[in-house]
Design a protein around this motif. Structure first.
Motif, PDB file in Angstrom:
ATOM      1  N   LEU A  38       0.848  -1.200   0.000  1.00 46.65           N
ATOM      2  CA  LEU A  38       0.000   0.000   0.000  1.00 46.65           C
ATOM      3  C   LEU A  38       0.886   1.255   0.000  1.00 46.65           C
ATOM      4  N   TYR A  39       1.922   1.245   0.882  1.00 43.25           N
ATOM      5  CA  TYR A  39       2.835   2.395   0.912  1.00 43.25           C
ATOM      6  C   TYR A  39       3.625   2.487  -0.394  1.00 43.25           C
ATOM      7  N   ARG A  40       3.993   1.338  -0.926  1.00 41.99           N
ATOM      8  CA  ARG A  40       4.696   1.343  -2.223  1.00 41.99           C
ATOM      9  C   ARG A  40       3.776   1.872  -3.328  1.00 41.99           C
ATOM     10  N   GLY A  41       2.496   1.499  -3.266  1.00 36.99           N
ATOM     11  CA  GLY A  41       1.518   1.978  -4.258  1.00 36.99           C
ATOM     12  C   GLY A  41       1.406   3.497  -4.209  1.00 36.99           C
ATOM     13  N   VAL A  42       1.373   4.037  -3.006  1.00 38.83           N
ATOM     14  CA  VAL A  42       1.315   5.496  -2.845  1.00 38.83           C
ATOM     15  C   VAL A  42       2.593   6.116  -3.416  1.00 38.83           C
ATOM     16  N   ALA A  43       3.744   5.516  -3.068  1.00 31.19           N
ATOM     17  CA  ALA A  43       5.037   6.044  -3.527  1.00 31.19           C
ATOM     18  C   ALA A  43       5.110   6.050  -5.059  1.00 31.19           C
ATOM     19  N   LEU A  44       4.621   4.980  -5.674  1.00 28.22           N
ATOM     20  CA  LEU A  44       4.661   4.905  -7.141  1.00 28.22           C
ATOM     21  C   LEU A  44       3.819   6.026  -7.758  1.00 28.22           C
ATOM     22  N   LEU A  45       2.645   6.274  -7.189  1.00 26.68           N
ATOM     23  CA  LEU A  45       1.792   7.354  -7.706  1.00 26.68           C
ATOM     24  C   LEU A  45       2.501   8.709  -7.576  1.00 26.68           C
ATOM     25  N   VAL A  46       3.201   8.899  -6.452  1.00 27.59           N
ATOM     26  CA  VAL A  46       3.923  10.166  -6.241  1.00 27.59           C
ATOM     27  C   VAL A  46       5.032  10.317  -7.295  1.00 27.59           C
ATOM     28  N   LEU A  47       5.794   9.238  -7.503  1.00 26.45           N
ATOM     29  CA  LEU A  47       6.905   9.305  -8.468  1.00 26.45           C
ATOM     30  C   LEU A  47       6.385   9.480  -9.896  1.00 26.45           C
ATOM     31  N   GLN A  48       5.282   8.791 -10.219  1.00 27.10           N
ATOM     32  CA  GLN A  48       4.732   8.907 -11.574  1.00 27.10           C
ATOM     33  C   GLN A  48       4.253  10.331 -11.860  1.00 27.10           C
ATOM     34  N   ALA A  49       3.783  11.006 -10.802  1.00 22.38           N
ATOM     35  CA  ALA A  49       3.327  12.392 -10.971  1.00 22.38           C
ATOM     36  C   ALA A  49       4.499  13.374 -10.889  1.00 22.38           C
ATOM     37  N   GLU A  50       5.728  12.801 -10.798  1.00 25.96           N
ATOM     38  CA  GLU A  50       6.958  13.594 -10.702  1.00 25.96           C
ATOM     39  C   GLU A  50       6.959  14.524  -9.491  1.00 25.96           C
ATOM     40  N   ASN A  51       6.360  14.036  -8.410  1.00 29.53           N
ATOM     41  CA  ASN A  51       6.403  14.761  -7.147  1.00 29.53           C
ATOM     42  C   ASN A  51       7.443  14.125  -6.241  1.00 29.53           C
ATOM     43  N   ASN A  52       7.688  14.785  -5.104  1.00 35.99           N
ATOM     44  CA  ASN A  52       8.706  14.304  -4.178  1.00 35.99           C
ATOM     45  C   ASN A  52       8.033  13.561  -3.012  1.00 35.99           C
ATOM     46  N   PRO A  53       8.437  12.306  -2.756  1.00 34.88           N
ATOM     47  CA  PRO A  53       7.793  11.543  -1.671  1.00 34.88           C
ATOM     48  C   PRO A  53       7.995  12.144  -0.281  1.00 34.88           C
ATOM     49  N   THR A  54       8.915  13.100  -0.147  1.00 32.83           N
ATOM     50  CA  THR A  54       9.071  13.761   1.157  1.00 32.83           C
ATOM     51  C   THR A  54       8.040  14.888   1.331  1.00 32.83           C
ATOM     52  N   ASP A  55       7.265  15.169   0.271  1.00 39.32           N
ATOM     53  CA  ASP A  55       6.237  16.226   0.347  1.00 39.32           C
ATOM     54  C   ASP A  55       4.952  15.643   0.946  1.00 39.32           C
ATOM     55  N   PRO A  56       4.565  16.083   2.162  1.00 39.02           N
ATOM     56  CA  PRO A  56       3.399  15.466   2.818  1.00 39.02           C
ATOM     57  C   PRO A  56       2.094  15.651   2.044  1.00 39.02           C
ATOM     58  N   GLN A  57       1.886  16.850   1.480  1.00 38.71           N
ATOM     59  CA  GLN A  57       0.614  17.126   0.794  1.00 38.71           C
ATOM     60  C   GLN A  57       0.481  16.287  -0.486  1.00 38.71           C
ATOM     61  N   LYS A  58       1.544  16.241  -1.288  1.00 36.80           N
ATOM     62  CA  LYS A  58       1.508  15.459  -2.537  1.00 36.80           C
ATOM     63  C   LYS A  58       1.361  13.965  -2.213  1.00 36.80           C
ATOM     64  N   SER A  59       1.991  13.541  -1.122  1.00 33.68           N
ATOM     65  CA  SER A  59       1.888  12.123  -0.738  1.00 33.68           C
ATOM     66  C   SER A  59       0.469  11.803  -0.282  1.00 33.68           C
ATOM     67  N   LEU A  60      -0.142  12.730   0.463  1.00 35.06           N
ATOM     68  CA  LEU A  60      -1.523  12.513   0.911  1.00 35.06           C
ATOM     69  C   LEU A  60      -2.459  12.427  -0.293  1.00 35.06           C
ATOM     70  N   GLU A  61      -2.271  13.316  -1.270  1.00 32.57           N
ATOM     71  CA  GLU A  61      -3.136  13.291  -2.456  1.00 32.57           C
ATOM     72  C   GLU A  61      -3.030  11.932  -3.154  1.00 32.57           C
ATOM     73  N   ALA A  62      -1.812  11.417  -3.227  1.00 38.62           N
ATOM     74  CA  ALA A  62      -1.612  10.097  -3.854  1.00 38.62           C
ATOM     75  C   ALA A  62      -2.302   9.014  -3.020  1.00 38.62           C
ATOM     76  N   ALA A  63      -2.194   9.089  -1.692  1.00 39.40           N
ATOM     77  CA  ALA A  63      -2.813   8.070  -0.821  1.00 39.40           C
ATOM     78  C   ALA A  63      -4.332   8.075  -1.003  1.00 39.40           C
ATOM     79  N   GLN A  64      -4.891   9.256  -1.174  1.00 32.81           N
ATOM     80  CA  GLN A  64      -6.350   9.357  -1.345  1.00 32.81           C
ATOM     81  C   GLN A  64      -6.798   8.761  -2.681  1.00 32.81           C
ATOM     82  N   LYS A  65      -5.872   8.740  -3.640  1.00 34.99           N
ATOM     83  CA  LYS A  65      -6.199   8.196  -4.975  1.00 34.99           C
ATOM     84  C   LYS A  65      -5.943   6.696  -5.063  1.00 34.99           C
ATOM     85  N   LEU A  66      -5.266   6.144  -4.052  1.00 32.89           N
ATOM     86  CA  LEU A  66      -4.831   4.743  -4.161  1.00 32.89           C
ATOM     87  C   LEU A  66      -6.025   3.796  -4.305  1.00 32.89           C
ATOM     88  N   ASN A  67      -5.970   2.987  -5.358  1.00 30.32           N
ATOM     89  CA  ASN A  67      -6.983   1.937  -5.540  1.00 30.32           C
ATOM     90  C   ASN A  67      -6.267   0.608  -5.294  1.00 30.32           C
TER      91      ASN A  67
END
Ligand code: DC
Length: 215
Positions: A38-67
């Protein structure tokens, strides 16, 4: 015989907990959830969107999108995604988002299954603190790095085992030293060191414990 549910399996990267969880799940007719995916799934979404996984807001947005059913289980296995997963996992809002998914799975395993097994870092301490069976699966960093290298070098033959060992040690540090839900054994967890155990022996030891708790 009915077996106790949920079963919580925690431990550091590449200790063998995922393999053990799947094998136990098959044997007990329990559904197993690899929470690291699940955490890897979130991380992949963050990287695919070319965001930084250390960014809490971008990471949260990815977590909310995780299917959970749409996670790319091949892409999430790369070393890069593994490191990024450790970064997204430090954000409280990401953990809260993922927590609900995990607790729902533990409370209501998919239809036809008799129980749930969850493996991760904080299952026994935080996600399912009342789990009747808790295992903490470990192995030395060298053994874990060797296992990861065997797994990853199939697709990336240039990978050096020494680099993987350095990454394993760095990730242990990140997982153990983070402020929220750090990696540590629950007080009532049973320790299982797989450094010198094959999967069959680890499975037998875990099954013996589960059976002794079952009714
Ligand atoms: O087990 P894994 O390597 O797939 O986990 C990837 C990362 O996810 C790990 O570095 C920490 C994080 N994780 C977590 O914080 N809590 C969990 N229950 C599972 C994984």
């Amino acid at each position: 015989m009915s077996y106790p549910s949920p079963i919580a399996i925690d431990g550091p990267a590449a200790a063998g907990k995922g393999t053990l969880a799947k094998k136990l799940g098959k044997h007990l007719n329990f559904a197993s959830l690899d929470t690291g995916a699940l955490y890897r799934g979130v991380a992949l979404l963050v990287l695919q969107a070319e965001n930084n996984p250390t960014d809490p807001q971008k990471s949260l947005e990815a977590a909310q999108k995780l299917n959970i059913d749409a996670i790319d289980h091949t892409a999430i296995r790369s070393a890069e995604v593994g490191q990024a997963a450790a970064d997204v996992a430090v954000h409280q809002d990401v953990r809260t988002c993922i927590l609900e998914l995990q607790r729902n799975f533990a409370a209501s395993p998919p239809a036809g299954k008799d129980g749930a097994i969850l493996d991760g870092r904080d299952i026994g301490t935080f996600v399912c603190p009342d789990a009747p069976v808790k295992l903490f699966v470990t192995a030395s960093p060298e053994i874990r790095a060797h296992r990861r290298w065997l797994e990853l070098s199939v697709t990336d033959p240039a990978l050096k085992e020494a680099d993987i060992l350095a990454a394993v040690i760095a990730r242990d540090k990140k997982d153990m030293e983070r402020a929220i839900a750090p990696l540590r054994p629950a007080e009532d967890a049973h320790l299982l060191d797989t450094s010198d155990l094959g999967i069959e022996n680890a499975f037998e030891a875990a099954l013996k414990l589960i059976t002794s708790i079952g009714s």
